[in-house]
Scaffold this active site. Structure first.
Site, PDB file in Angstrom:
ATOM      1  CB  THR A  63      -1.020  -0.044   1.159  1.00 53.30           C
ATOM      2  OG1 THR A  63      -1.941   1.033   0.976  1.00 53.30           O
ATOM      3  CG2 THR A  63      -0.367   0.084   2.524  1.00 53.30           C
ATOM      4  CE  LYS A  67      -2.227   0.479  -3.374  1.00 52.61           C
ATOM      5  NZ  LYS A  67      -3.608   0.673  -3.781  1.00 52.61           N
ATOM      6  CG  ASP A 103      -6.242  -1.456  -5.528  1.00 46.72           C
ATOM      7  OD1 ASP A 103      -6.556  -2.077  -4.509  1.00 46.72           O
ATOM      8  OD2 ASP A 103      -5.210  -0.757  -5.610  1.00 46.72           O
ATOM      9  N   GLY A 129      -7.577   9.917 -11.717  1.00 44.30           N
ATOM     10  CA  GLY A 129      -6.266   9.619 -11.120  1.00 44.30           C
ATOM     11  C   GLY A 129      -5.936   8.136 -11.212  1.00 44.30           C
ATOM     12  CB  ALA A 131      -8.437   5.254  -7.582  1.00 44.50           C
ATOM     13  NE  ARG A 152      -9.516  19.423  -8.867  1.00 40.60           N
ATOM     14  CZ  ARG A 152      -8.865  19.342  -7.709  1.00 40.60           C
ATOM     15  NH1 ARG A 152      -9.333  19.963  -6.640  1.00 40.60           N
ATOM     16  NH2 ARG A 152      -7.774  18.627  -7.611  1.00 40.60           N
ATOM     17  CB  THR A 153      -7.757  18.577 -14.163  1.00 38.68           C
ATOM     18  OG1 THR A 153      -7.622  19.055 -12.829  1.00 38.68           O
ATOM     19  CG2 THR A 153      -6.742  19.236 -15.067  1.00 38.68           C
ATOM     20  CB  ILE A 224     -13.318   4.063  -4.371  1.00 37.54           C
ATOM     21  CG1 ILE A 224     -12.624   5.409  -4.497  1.00 37.54           C
ATOM     22  CG2 ILE A 224     -13.754   3.545  -5.728  1.00 37.54           C
ATOM     23  CD1 ILE A 224     -11.235   5.281  -5.102  1.00 37.54           C
ATOM     24  N   GLY A 247     -17.696   1.754  -0.550  1.00 34.21           N
ATOM     25  CA  GLY A 247     -16.251   1.601  -0.686  1.00 34.21           C
ATOM     26  C   GLY A 247     -15.699   0.413   0.094  1.00 34.21           C
TER      27      GLY A 247
HETATM   28  P1  ATR Z   1      -5.522   8.381  -6.749  1.00 37.09           P
HETATM   29  O1  ATR Z   1      -4.268   7.689  -7.228  1.00 37.09           O
HETATM   30  O2  ATR Z   1      -5.925   8.005  -5.355  1.00 37.09           O
HETATM   31  O3  ATR Z   1      -6.648   8.266  -7.712  1.00 37.09           O
HETATM   32  P2  ATR Z   1      -4.755  11.023  -7.675  1.00 37.09           P
HETATM   33  O4  ATR Z   1      -4.000  10.419  -8.797  1.00 37.09           O
HETATM   34  O5  ATR Z   1      -4.151  12.147  -6.914  1.00 37.09           O
HETATM   35  O6  ATR Z   1      -5.104   9.917  -6.572  1.00 37.09           O
HETATM   36  O7  ATR Z   1      -6.213  11.447  -8.228  1.00 37.09           O
HETATM   37  C1  ATR Z   1      -7.135  12.072  -7.430  1.00 37.09           C
HETATM   38  C2  ATR Z   1      -8.436  12.344  -8.220  1.00 37.09           C
HETATM   39  O8  ATR Z   1      -9.336  13.041  -7.373  1.00 37.09           O
HETATM   40  C3  ATR Z   1      -8.233  13.241  -9.437  1.00 37.09           C
HETATM   41  O9  ATR Z   1      -9.203  12.912 -10.402  1.00 37.09           O
HETATM   42  C4  ATR Z   1      -8.490  14.628  -8.837  1.00 37.09           C
HETATM   43  O10 ATR Z   1      -8.890  15.602  -9.782  1.00 37.09           O
HETATM   44  P3  ATR Z   1      -7.774  16.470 -10.597  1.00 37.09           P
HETATM   45  O11 ATR Z   1      -7.245  15.582 -11.671  1.00 37.09           O
HETATM   46  O12 ATR Z   1      -8.538  17.634 -11.106  1.00 37.09           O
HETATM   47  O13 ATR Z   1      -6.723  16.848  -9.570  1.00 37.09           O
HETATM   48  C5  ATR Z   1      -9.643  14.311  -7.942  1.00 37.09           C
HETATM   49  N1  ATR Z   1      -9.789  15.293  -6.870  1.00 37.09           N
HETATM   50  C6  ATR Z   1      -9.046  15.419  -5.749  1.00 37.09           C
HETATM   51  N2  ATR Z   1      -9.478  16.423  -4.985  1.00 37.09           N
HETATM   52  C7  ATR Z   1     -10.557  16.976  -5.633  1.00 37.09           C
HETATM   53  C8  ATR Z   1     -11.465  18.026  -5.343  1.00 37.09           C
HETATM   54  N3  ATR Z   1     -11.357  18.745  -4.229  1.00 37.09           N
HETATM   55  N4  ATR Z   1     -12.445  18.283  -6.243  1.00 37.09           N
HETATM   56  C9  ATR Z   1     -12.574  17.547  -7.373  1.00 37.09           C
HETATM   57  N5  ATR Z   1     -11.739  16.522  -7.701  1.00 37.09           N
HETATM   58  C10 ATR Z   1     -10.748  16.232  -6.847  1.00 37.09           C
END
Ligand code: ATR
Length: 284
Positions: A63, A67, A103, A129, A131, A152-153, A224, A247
């Site tokens: 973990t 990973k 996962d 991201g 996950a 968001r992005t 999740i 989750g």
């Molecule tokens: P993981 O490996 O756990 O998926 P990550 O790669 O950091 O972690 O991805 C986090 C995801 O949560 C991304 O889709 C992120 O959006 P961005 O690509 O715009 O950063 C999303 N995320 C995290 N915080 C957020 C928030 N406050 N509002 C909307 N999306 C969020």
């Protein structure tokens, strides 16, 4: 014969539910084995892995934060783990260490245990991201027909869709949410909406990344995030009368799939899921 040893390697691991999940499942499935969580700093990972293998450990869960970095210490990588660039399960084989990622498959199994059929499923993935990537590939491999991504992005959502271009029959698109969700503009396009972001996790429990009210109550919703057990996203979905997948179910399933890989035993997954749930999470 001594019980076989398995361990979780990560940092921090003190709050991990994995030892309880595995030890309950081992007892139910008559697997003579023990499982413990070990605190491992990045600089010690290789040495600790070597020591544990020498002591006779037969498998590991990996973990945060190892990973990705564990991959360089493995002799073989399962194709899905390779696609993810991340490993959460290691099997000690005759020839070395083989890495897997359970996962995404864990989520797929949790969805199936809840009665969803993945083949032909139309899914909106929220987040793009690590996950989301694991889940998207697993859904595509198990036959989902449509995966749209909202993030968001937006650029990151596009990159994830590109990553899925090998699945020729999969319909892929970026999703644009409604600014003002209202009953007159509900979206009927999805069988399932999955939150793969960390939004809604304690302590930010009032937040959600997308409003379930944009969708119909026939849609199923999955999160999740498992702390809190019922996120705001799932509360809203439940209030609409929609089916919810929690989750904790994914967490339990990814653990049980690790056990299948370690032991080669055909574990009854839905039954064991219920046993683990009723032993450990009966208040949820
Ligand atoms: P993981 O490996 O756990 O998926 P990550 O790669 O950091 O972690 O991805 C986090 C995801 O949560 C991304 O889709 C992120 O959006 P961005 O690509 O715009 O950063 C999303 N995320 C995290 N915080 C957020 C928030 N406050 N509002 C909307 N999306 C969020």
């Amino acid at each position: 014969m001594l019980p076989i040893s398995y361990a979780l390697l990560g940092s921090p691991v003190s709050g991990s539910k994995s030892p309880d999940i595995h030890n309950t499942s081992f007892a139910y499935n008559h697997i003579r084995a023990t499982y413990e969580a070990l605190e491992v700093e990045p600089e010690n990972l290789q040495e600790i892995l070597n020591n544990l293998v020498e002591k006779g450990y037969k498998g590991f869960n990996i973990t945060i934060p190892h990973k990705e970095s564990v991959i360089k210490f493995l002799s073989e990588l399962d194709p899905l783990a390779q696609k993810m660039g991340a490993v959460n399960t290691v099997v000690v084989t005759e020839s070395g260490l083989k890495g897997y990622n359970t996962d995404g498959p864990g989520l797929v199994m949790a969805l199936e245990a809840a009665g969803l059929q993945i083949k032909g499923l139309s899914v909106l993935l929220v987040g793009a991201g690590g996950a989301a990537k694991g889940i998207a590939h697993s859904l595509a491999i198990y036959g989902a027909s449509k995966i749209h991504v909202y993030n968001r992005t937006t650029q990151r959502a596009r990159l994830l869709l590109e990553d899925l271009s090998d699945y020729a029959d999969l319909e892929r698109a970026v999703f644009e949410p409604q600014n003002e969700p209202s009953e007159s503009v509900v979206c009927h396009d999805y069988d399932l909406v999955i939150n793969t972001t960390s939004v809604g996790m304690s302590p930010e429990v009032d937040a959600f990344a997308i409003d379930p009210k944009q969708f119909t109550p026939e849609t199923a919703f999955c999160d999740i995030v498992y702390k809190p057990h019922e996120t705001r996203f799932l509360q809203e979905a439940k209030n609409m009368g929609a089916k919810c997948i929690y989750g904790i179910d994914m967490l339990m399933m990814q653990a049980l799939l690790s056990e299948v890989l370690w032991t080669g035993k055909a574990i009854d997954l839905p039954k064991t899921l219920e046993v683990v749930r009723s032993h450990l999470f009966k208040d949820l």
